[in-house]
Design a protein around this motif. Sequence first.
Motif, PDB file in Angstrom:
ATOM      1  N   ASP A   1       7.644  11.424  -1.946  1.00 18.42           N
ATOM      2  CA  ASP A   1       7.568  11.634  -0.723  1.00 18.42           C
ATOM      3  C   ASP A   1       6.351  10.450  -0.240  1.00 18.42           C
ATOM      4  OD1 ASP A   1       7.466  11.558   2.254  1.00 18.42           O
ATOM      5  OD2 ASP A   1       7.785  13.640   2.332  1.00 18.42           O
ATOM      6  N   TYR A   2       6.297   9.283   0.396  1.00 21.29           N
ATOM      7  CA  TYR A   2       5.485   8.513   0.509  1.00 21.29           C
ATOM      8  C   TYR A   2       5.647   7.572   1.528  1.00 21.29           C
ATOM      9  CZ  TYR A   2       7.694   4.989  -2.347  1.00 21.29           C
ATOM     10  OH  TYR A   2       8.865   4.096  -2.656  1.00 21.29           O
ATOM     11  N   TYR A   3       4.477   7.051   2.285  1.00 19.45           N
ATOM     12  CA  TYR A   3       4.426   5.927   3.219  1.00 19.45           C
ATOM     13  C   TYR A   3       4.046   4.733   2.337  1.00 19.45           C
ATOM     14  CZ  TYR A   3       4.202   9.001   6.999  1.00 19.45           C
ATOM     15  OH  TYR A   3       4.376   9.995   8.154  1.00 19.45           O
ATOM     16  N   PHE A   4       4.727   3.575   2.862  1.00 20.48           N
ATOM     17  CA  PHE A   4       4.564   2.266   2.382  1.00 20.48           C
ATOM     18  C   PHE A   4       4.285   1.124   3.411  1.00 20.48           C
ATOM     19  CE2 PHE A   4       8.836   2.390   2.982  1.00 20.48           C
ATOM     20  CZ  PHE A   4       9.064   1.092   3.456  1.00 20.48           C
TER      21      PHE A   4
ATOM     22  N   LEU B   1       0.234   8.652  -9.449  1.00 18.59           N
ATOM     23  CA  LEU B   1       0.001   8.800  -8.040  1.00 18.59           C
ATOM     24  C   LEU B   1       0.511  10.076  -7.597  1.00 18.59           C
ATOM     25  CD1 LEU B   1       1.036   5.471  -6.609  1.00 18.59           C
ATOM     26  CD2 LEU B   1      -1.036   6.180  -7.916  1.00 18.59           C
ATOM     27  N   LYS B   2      -0.258  10.943  -7.392  1.00 18.87           N
ATOM     28  CA  LYS B   2      -0.141  12.270  -6.760  1.00 18.87           C
ATOM     29  C   LYS B   2      -0.074  12.527  -5.521  1.00 18.87           C
ATOM     30  CE  LYS B   2       0.266  13.953 -11.142  1.00 18.87           C
ATOM     31  NZ  LYS B   2       1.636  14.744 -11.781  1.00 18.87           N
TER      32      LYS B   2
ATOM     33  N   PHE C   1       0.814  -1.218   0.015  1.00 21.51           N
ATOM     34  CA  PHE C   1      -0.029   0.012  -0.098  1.00 21.51           C
ATOM     35  C   PHE C   1       0.984   1.381   0.050  1.00 21.51           C
ATOM     36  CE2 PHE C   1      -2.485   3.387   2.168  1.00 21.51           C
ATOM     37  CZ  PHE C   1      -3.558   3.185   1.380  1.00 21.51           C
ATOM     38  N   TYR C   2       0.446   2.272  -0.945  1.00 20.54           N
ATOM     39  CA  TYR C   2       1.244   3.473  -0.907  1.00 20.54           C
ATOM     40  C   TYR C   2       0.290   4.889  -0.659  1.00 20.54           C
ATOM     41  CZ  TYR C   2       5.106   1.222  -3.563  1.00 20.54           C
ATOM     42  OH  TYR C   2       6.131   0.426  -3.695  1.00 20.54           O
TER      43      TYR C   2
ATOM     44  N   SER D   1      -3.982   7.377  -2.529  1.00 20.75           N
ATOM     45  CA  SER D   1      -3.589   6.106  -2.009  1.00 20.75           C
ATOM     46  C   SER D   1      -3.483   5.111  -3.060  1.00 20.75           C
ATOM     47  CB  SER D   1      -4.691   5.750  -0.778  1.00 20.75           C
ATOM     48  OG  SER D   1      -5.957   5.455  -1.613  1.00 20.75           O
ATOM     49  N   PHE D   2      -2.924   4.151  -2.977  1.00 17.00           N
ATOM     50  CA  PHE D   2      -2.831   3.224  -3.968  1.00 17.00           C
ATOM     51  C   PHE D   2      -2.502   1.562  -3.275  1.00 17.00           C
ATOM     52  CE2 PHE D   2      -0.603   0.871  -7.497  1.00 17.00           C
ATOM     53  CZ  PHE D   2      -1.495   1.079  -8.436  1.00 17.00           C
TER      54      PHE D   2
END
Length: 308
Positions: free
Chosen positions: A80-83, A57-58, A38-39, A62-63
């Motif tokens: 810059d993202y959470y995974f 993805l902007k 999950f991103y 969520s993805f």
Amino acid sequence: MSFYTLSPQSFIHVRYMGHVTYSNPWIHFTRTADEFIFYFIQSGSLYLKEGDLQYTLKEGDSFLLNPSIEHTGTKASPCDYYFVHFRSTGLTSLSTSALNILPLLKKQREEAIKSSLYLSSIYESWEVSPVYFPKQWHPSTSDAFFSLLEQSNFMFYQQHENYRHRVSLLFQQFLLALGKDFADHLLQQEQIKAHKGLARAQELKDYLDTHYTQKLTSKSLANHFDANYNYLNRLFKSFTGMTIMNYLNKLRIHHAKALMASSTHLHFADIGYLVGIDDPYYFSKLFKKYTGLTATAYILSIAPKEYK
């Protein structure tokens, strides 16, 4: 757009999670995972290809990547993202459309509104509805979702006792909130295109739930909602199965029972006043109507044996 359905009763197992920042343009590596990934994009852009489909993805998106399908980057970009890497037996991919999901969500919302706030027993089961959300989604309140991920990420790397279990529960809360946000969006769109009855009934129910201690009349409710009371009553009954006053009286008696269970020293007149019924005689009449017992008999029925 593809979708997923998640059973709230299933448990999610988070194996690994984190947060990364690429200030310089970066392209995602090629990989085939054996788990969901999950991103959630905090800033910048992430360009991905999963199987034969490409995604952009902007910020605020969520993805969800499927297991066993190769994914790779298609374009370099700062991001810059959470995974979150996780597994769940209750998460299923759907081949459908938002139009097919909408009636299911509408039925769920109507049933939730009609459900009782009070269970007769702490062991009584309640209906659990599946949660739906798209593969790619931009929630309406990104800050709240980022806060949950930030909290989960801190907890994960703090590594205190039961941290994986607590992180998994927080992430499950995240996905349930994501599904709620998606449902709210579809229902709001449907209300705009069709009617706003469900939202109005929910608004009225929320008002009764929070203002039941006040003197509420057909006139005061009509003035507050700037609508004909008979219309409000028909609308409310169509979604809850009860008239406004029937629901209000049942709500007040439920709260009266709770006060009796926790404050046996209170007089019945005081209890009636605290739940919005000034007339002691009318309170006694309503209590008997909705419980089948007089207030005195009910107090005796819940009193400890040594006091009977």
